[in-house]
Design an enzyme around this catalytic site. Sequence first.
Site, PDB file in Angstrom:
ATOM      1  CE  LYS A 129      -4.495   0.707   0.704  1.00 53.29           C
ATOM      2  NZ  LYS A 129      -5.421  -0.299   0.249  1.00 53.29           N
TER       3      LYS A 129
HETATM    4  N1  GLU Z   1      -7.276  -0.175  -2.889  1.00 50.61           N
HETATM    5  C1  GLU Z   1      -8.099  -1.345  -3.034  1.00 50.61           C
HETATM    6  C2  GLU Z   1      -8.067  -2.166  -1.769  1.00 50.61           C
HETATM    7  O1  GLU Z   1      -7.838  -1.646  -0.697  1.00 50.61           O
HETATM    8  C3  GLU Z   1      -7.770  -2.131  -4.279  1.00 50.61           C
HETATM    9  C4  GLU Z   1      -6.362  -2.644  -4.373  1.00 50.61           C
HETATM   10  C5  GLU Z   1      -6.029  -3.283  -5.705  1.00 50.61           C
HETATM   11  O2  GLU Z   1      -6.860  -3.371  -6.574  1.00 50.61           O
HETATM   12  O3  GLU Z   1      -4.870  -3.669  -5.825  1.00 50.61           O
HETATM   13  O4  GLU Z   1      -8.362  -3.336  -1.764  1.00 50.61           O
END
Ligand code: GLU
Length: 435
Positions: free
Chosen positions: A121
């Site tokens: 993240k």
């Molecule tokens: N930001 C989204 C999550 O927290 C999607 C992450 C992604 O598609 O890699 O799951």
Amino acid sequence: MSDPKPPTAEAARGEPPTKFDFFKTIQAYLDEASDAVGLEPYIRTILSQPKNEIIVNFPVRMDDGTVRLFKGYRVQHSNIIGPFKGGIRYHEDVTLDDCKALAALMTWKCALMRLPYGGGKGGVKCNPRQLSKAELQRVTRRFFFSLGNNIGPDFDIPAPDVGTNSQTMAWAMDTYANTVGHINKQGVKGVVTGKPVASGGTLGREKATGQGVVHCLTEWAQEKGFNLEGATMIVQGFGNVGSHTATILSRLGVSTIAVGDHTGYLLNPEGFNPHKLQDYVATHGSIAGYPNGRVISRDEFFATKADIFVPAALENQIGVKEARALDVKVVAEGANGPTHPAGEKILLDRGIDIIPDVLANAGGVTVSYFEWVQNKRSESWTLEEVDEKLETAMRRAYHDVVNMARAKRLPLRIAAYAVALNRIQAVYRERDIFP
Ligand code: GLU
């Protein structure tokens, strides 16, 4: 040189948040789930910290000619199952610790969904609402340039999150493609997911997280013998997740009677038209000023009687006060980490079910995986194919979690972690650690 610090969401609503240490909270859940599945101590130790924590400071020229320095993060939690995977958020409150918590959640989420990914993240500390489109493009390009080879289509694959969208991903992909040289340019589309369809995205990604929330709710309803037709819901956050959850649920006969975002809260006991509200937010940037609803306070919002609550904004929204006030049957966590552990305890004691984030909002990363596979194979799947595969994956994960919860008598959140940890443990046992 830089803008005065804009008010945070908490400051805007005039109250301090319940003290919340996101990363410590996730670590405590990890400990609880580790005990439940008898995770080997060395694996728990490895998973208790991310593998890499990257911080970059990068300059961007603003529209007025001044130069502003931005701080960006990318935390890579685990890649034991596959490449690091997870969103990039643009928010003024982004911190390293939050990215660590959110990256760990992605590791559990991907393992739970049986995706060949680990967790990551990142984010940029900024308020995207205060940046012009041209500034946002320059911030994005310079951030992804700064990340350099710390990301890659088989190494770490970012995606949208709070404050970013498919446009952000198009700029990110284009920037990365321009750093790899002519020969490789076409092969690196999969460096990010959540792209616009014309630029290598997939049909069904935009609504995927909301769609996944709805699959969880339909499974929950079936299990409880609850009829969704005629049911009511309240939703906090009307961005990508909240708005798609509301529109898809409306087709199942669920009316959205209260809605909130960073500007405030609205009530409409007759039910909002979620499509109209979605269009309004697309043009006005928020729900503020939407004519078909009465302005209510945050406290009134949380006390609104409904069947379903979907928190789809930020972490730490359901503290002690909110958990006592909520008058719903189920909370489906569209956001990551919306429930404070103290709030969670109260909800569970009151018999309110919680469908935890790593399950409830996993539709997004699942369809990200479908996008990545299509990029690798130069394929374009139909919406029906994507929808069908997502439904199968969500239902399977839901039942994996419920079965674990029953077998070990665990709350759904710990059960979801437990399913994920069992899968991660199996890989560690086979591969062991290097050297
Ligand atoms: N930001 C989204 C999550 O927290 C999607 C992450 C992604 O598609 O890699 O799951």
